[in-house]
Design a protein around this motif. Structure first.
Motif, PDB file in Angstrom:
ATOM      1  N   VAL A  65       1.075  -1.179   0.126  1.00 40.80           N
ATOM      2  CA  VAL A  65       0.121   0.076  -0.254  1.00 40.80           C
ATOM      3  C   VAL A  65       1.019   0.932   0.030  1.00 40.80           C
ATOM      4  O   VAL A  65       1.614   1.370   1.283  1.00 40.80           O
ATOM      5  CB  VAL A  65      -1.016  -0.118   1.042  1.00 40.80           C
ATOM      6  CG1 VAL A  65      -1.651   0.966   1.185  1.00 40.80           C
ATOM      7  CG2 VAL A  65      -2.061  -1.091   1.614  1.00 40.80           C
ATOM      8  N   CYS A  70      -3.709   6.309  -0.084  1.00 38.18           N
ATOM      9  CA  CYS A  70      -4.520   5.949   0.476  1.00 38.18           C
ATOM     10  C   CYS A  70      -5.535   6.760   0.662  1.00 38.18           C
ATOM     11  O   CYS A  70      -5.182   7.489   1.744  1.00 38.18           O
ATOM     12  CB  CYS A  70      -4.330   4.942   1.926  1.00 38.18           C
ATOM     13  SG  CYS A  70      -5.455   3.259   1.979  1.00 38.18           S
ATOM     14  N   THR A  71      -7.243   6.676   0.693  1.00 38.86           N
ATOM     15  CA  THR A  71      -7.942   7.886   1.464  1.00 38.86           C
ATOM     16  C   THR A  71      -8.524   6.764   2.678  1.00 38.86           C
ATOM     17  O   THR A  71      -9.316   7.217   3.132  1.00 38.86           O
ATOM     18  CB  THR A  71      -9.235   7.638   0.013  1.00 38.86           C
ATOM     19  OG1 THR A  71      -9.542   6.724  -0.341  1.00 38.86           O
ATOM     20  CG2 THR A  71      -8.548   8.373  -1.280  1.00 38.86           C
ATOM     21  N   GLU A  72      -8.414   5.708   2.498  1.00 35.09           N
ATOM     22  CA  GLU A  72      -8.439   4.660   4.290  1.00 35.09           C
ATOM     23  C   GLU A  72      -9.704   4.513   3.983  1.00 35.09           C
ATOM     24  O   GLU A  72      -9.787   4.411   4.742  1.00 35.09           O
ATOM     25  CB  GLU A  72      -8.272   5.751   5.720  1.00 35.09           C
ATOM     26  CG  GLU A  72      -7.025   5.802   5.369  1.00 35.09           C
ATOM     27  CD  GLU A  72      -6.415   6.446   7.147  1.00 35.09           C
ATOM     28  OE1 GLU A  72      -7.698   6.709   7.657  1.00 35.09           O
ATOM     29  OE2 GLU A  72      -5.422   6.846   7.422  1.00 35.09           O
ATOM     30  N   CYS A  73     -10.584   4.283   3.012  1.00 32.72           N
ATOM     31  CA  CYS A  73     -12.013   3.357   2.387  1.00 32.72           C
ATOM     32  C   CYS A  73     -12.204   2.472   2.854  1.00 32.72           C
ATOM     33  O   CYS A  73     -13.365   2.015   3.127  1.00 32.72           O
ATOM     34  CB  CYS A  73     -12.241   3.286   0.681  1.00 32.72           C
ATOM     35  SG  CYS A  73     -11.502   2.435  -0.186  1.00 32.72           S
ATOM     36  N   GLY A  74     -11.023   1.707   2.805  1.00 39.68           N
ATOM     37  CA  GLY A  74     -11.565   0.254   4.141  1.00 39.68           C
ATOM     38  C   GLY A  74     -11.909  -0.738   2.615  1.00 39.68           C
ATOM     39  O   GLY A  74     -12.597  -2.132   3.268  1.00 39.68           O
ATOM     40  N   ALA A  75     -12.154  -0.439   1.395  1.00 42.04           N
ATOM     41  CA  ALA A  75     -12.704  -1.122   0.578  1.00 42.04           C
ATOM     42  C   ALA A  75     -11.747  -2.636   0.353  1.00 42.04           C
ATOM     43  O   ALA A  75     -12.200  -3.879  -0.162  1.00 42.04           O
ATOM     44  CB  ALA A  75     -12.556  -0.238  -0.914  1.00 42.04           C
ATOM     45  N   CYS A  76     -10.162  -2.464   0.599  1.00 36.79           N
ATOM     46  CA  CYS A  76      -9.341  -3.754   0.009  1.00 36.79           C
ATOM     47  C   CYS A  76      -9.307  -4.657   1.435  1.00 36.79           C
ATOM     48  O   CYS A  76     -10.097  -6.099   0.644  1.00 36.79           O
ATOM     49  CB  CYS A  76      -7.946  -2.879   0.108  1.00 36.79           C
ATOM     50  SG  CYS A  76      -7.675  -1.677   1.789  1.00 36.79           S
ATOM     51  N   PRO A  92      -4.823   0.485   6.012  1.00 36.24           N
ATOM     52  CA  PRO A  92      -5.169  -0.899   5.110  1.00 36.24           C
ATOM     53  C   PRO A  92      -3.665  -1.507   6.087  1.00 36.24           C
ATOM     54  O   PRO A  92      -2.637  -0.929   5.743  1.00 36.24           O
ATOM     55  CB  PRO A  92      -4.381  -1.158   4.301  1.00 36.24           C
ATOM     56  CG  PRO A  92      -4.571   0.248   3.583  1.00 36.24           C
ATOM     57  CD  PRO A  92      -5.177   1.885   5.114  1.00 36.24           C
ATOM     58  N   CYS A 109      -9.469  -1.560  -5.468  1.00 31.19           N
ATOM     59  CA  CYS A 109      -8.832   0.448  -4.723  1.00 31.19           C
ATOM     60  C   CYS A 109      -8.926   1.450  -5.724  1.00 31.19           C
ATOM     61  O   CYS A 109      -8.229   1.166  -6.719  1.00 31.19           O
ATOM     62  CB  CYS A 109      -7.649  -0.240  -4.341  1.00 31.19           C
ATOM     63  SG  CYS A 109      -6.424   1.454  -3.418  1.00 31.19           S
ATOM     64  N   PRO A 111      -8.686   4.478  -5.418  1.00 34.31           N
ATOM     65  CA  PRO A 111      -7.252   5.937  -6.139  1.00 34.31           C
ATOM     66  C   PRO A 111      -6.093   4.745  -6.026  1.00 34.31           C
ATOM     67  O   PRO A 111      -4.971   5.693  -6.472  1.00 34.31           O
ATOM     68  CB  PRO A 111      -7.052   6.258  -4.321  1.00 34.31           C
ATOM     69  CG  PRO A 111      -7.654   5.488  -3.672  1.00 34.31           C
ATOM     70  CD  PRO A 111      -8.300   4.536  -4.480  1.00 34.31           C
ATOM     71  N   ALA A 113      -3.726   2.735  -4.966  1.00 35.09           N
ATOM     72  CA  ALA A 113      -3.033   3.072  -3.628  1.00 35.09           C
ATOM     73  C   ALA A 113      -2.312   1.479  -3.623  1.00 35.09           C
ATOM     74  O   ALA A 113      -1.671   1.071  -2.671  1.00 35.09           O
ATOM     75  CB  ALA A 113      -4.054   3.238  -2.637  1.00 35.09           C
ATOM     76  N   ILE A 114      -2.708   0.120  -4.382  1.00 35.64           N
ATOM     77  CA  ILE A 114      -2.261  -0.198  -3.507  1.00 35.64           C
ATOM     78  C   ILE A 114      -1.679  -1.271  -5.378  1.00 35.64           C
ATOM     79  O   ILE A 114      -1.870  -1.661  -6.661  1.00 35.64           O
ATOM     80  CB  ILE A 114      -3.586  -1.773  -3.643  1.00 35.64           C
ATOM     81  CG1 ILE A 114      -4.049  -1.459  -2.574  1.00 35.64           C
ATOM     82  CG2 ILE A 114      -2.839  -2.957  -3.644  1.00 35.64           C
ATOM     83  CD1 ILE A 114      -5.276  -2.328  -2.067  1.00 35.64           C
TER      84      ILE A 114
HETATM   85  S1  SF4 Z   1      -8.518   0.370  -0.577  1.00 39.11           S
HETATM   86 FE1  SF4 Z   1      -6.926   1.700  -1.299  1.00 39.11          FE
HETATM   87  S2  SF4 Z   1      -7.742   3.633  -0.972  1.00 39.11           S
HETATM   88 FE2  SF4 Z   1      -8.786   1.475   0.346  1.00 39.11          FE
HETATM   89  S3  SF4 Z   1      -7.961   1.374   2.169  1.00 39.11           S
HETATM   90 FE3  SF4 Z   1      -7.367  -0.108   0.475  1.00 39.11          FE
HETATM   91  S4  SF4 Z   1      -5.848   1.084   0.168  1.00 39.11           S
HETATM   92 FE4  SF4 Z   1      -6.737   2.546   1.120  1.00 39.11          FE
END
Ligand code: SF4
Ligand code: SF4
Length: 284
Positions: A65, A70-76, A92, A109, A111, A113-114
């Motif tokens: 990551v 990372c927007t810390e959205c939690g989708a991952c 994450p 993800c 944005p 970010a991964i």
């Molecule tokens: S899905 Fe991407 S943006 Fe969202 S928490 Fe995980 S790493 Fe961060």
């Protein structure tokens, strides 16, 4: 042609049969590939005693990551079924040993970010002994990911020639990965209640995979006749019987194969190859 030698439990003589089959096959074929897929504890090399000619590191892809994106959205973490990426106070965190390298978290993800990075899980060792090429998977200590390493070993199968797979023991994912493409499976067991119990599970797996298979009974005379009765009832051929012979146990404990040391067993192993060859030929 690929013959897998499997067993519902460890210590039944699976490697003894796989290595001796490779040796007898090398008298008949120009080249034999023995794939040691028992990657947590490979020991075919002890019996084949070849010269190591190469090695190949095996990696899998795991997520990394980039915190700045990372927007810390939690989708991952919501997506990961294996809890290999979890949100801790919104951030994450990747638990790489639990990751199954599905790539899903990077896809969800938004944005971006991964990104994926290599993570080493083991090594493939290549040995040569006469006409036998031994290809051995060796899982790194602590790595739980044996199926990808087994898959990497099996990429070295030579479909034009004879391959013998020494499968891991049991009936779980690593075994399925090792035997699923085999043309024929030899299920090794012992004539004991435990042997029968594990054989029944191994038979169920082989049938679910729709594979041709037969049973090899090791240490005949040391237990009872339940395995023989079960095979008869289920109409499963017994392709090989190895007696409970102290000389074989001594050879095994000294890392020596049966063939070459006990010539009286040569014919039995020759017949195994002949019978399997005939079955496969008749069904083509
Ligand atoms: S899905 Fe991407 S943006 Fe969202 S928490 Fe995980 S790493 Fe961060
Ligand atoms: S690659 Fe798959 S298993 Fe690994 S952390 Fe991402 S979602 Fe989980």
């Amino acid at each position: 042609m690929t013959i897998a030698v499997a067993s519902g439990k460890g210590g039944t003589g699976k490697t003894t049969i796989a290595t001796n089959l490779a040796v007898i096959a090398s008298e008949k074929y120009d080249r034999v590939t023995l794939l040691d897929c028992d990657v947590e504890e490979p020991n075919s090399h002890i019996f084949i005693n070849g010269e190591k000619v190469n090695e190949e590191i095996v990696n899998v892809k795991i997520p990394e990551v980039d915190e700045s994106l990372c927007t810390e959205c939690g989708a991952c973490s919501d997506f990961c079924q294996y809890n290999a990426i979890v949100s801790l106070k919104g951030k994450p965190v990747v638990f790489k040993e639990m990751c199954h390298s599905c790539g899903g978290c990077s896809l969800v993800c938004q944005p971006k970010a991964i990104h994926e990075v290599d993570h080493r899980i083991g090594v493939i060792n290549f040995y040569k002994s006469g006409k036998i090429s031994l290809i051995e998977g060796l899982l790194d200590v602590g790595s739980p990911l044996s199926p990808p390493l087994i898959g990497a070993v099996k990429k070295h199968e030579n479909k034009e020639e004879l391959n013998i797979i020494d499968a891991p023991p049991g009936t779980s994912c690593p075994v399925i990965e090792a035997i699923r493409d085999a043309d024929y499976i030899i299920l090794v067991t012992e004539p004991t209640p435990f042997g029968l119990n594990d054989l029944i599970l191994a038979v169920e797996v082989s049938r679910k995979l729709n594979k041709r298979f037969a049973v090899a009974i090791n240490r005949v005379g040391s237990g009872d006749d339940r395995v023989h009765k079960y095979c008869k009832k289920e109409n499963i051929p017994i392709i090989l019987e190895i007696p409970d012979d102290r000389k074989i146990a001594e050879l095994y404990s000294n890392g020596k194969i049966i063939l070459g040391n006990l010539p009286e067993y040569k014919k039995s192993f020759e017949e195994v190859l002949e019978k399997i060859g005939m079955v496969i030929q008749n069904e083509q």
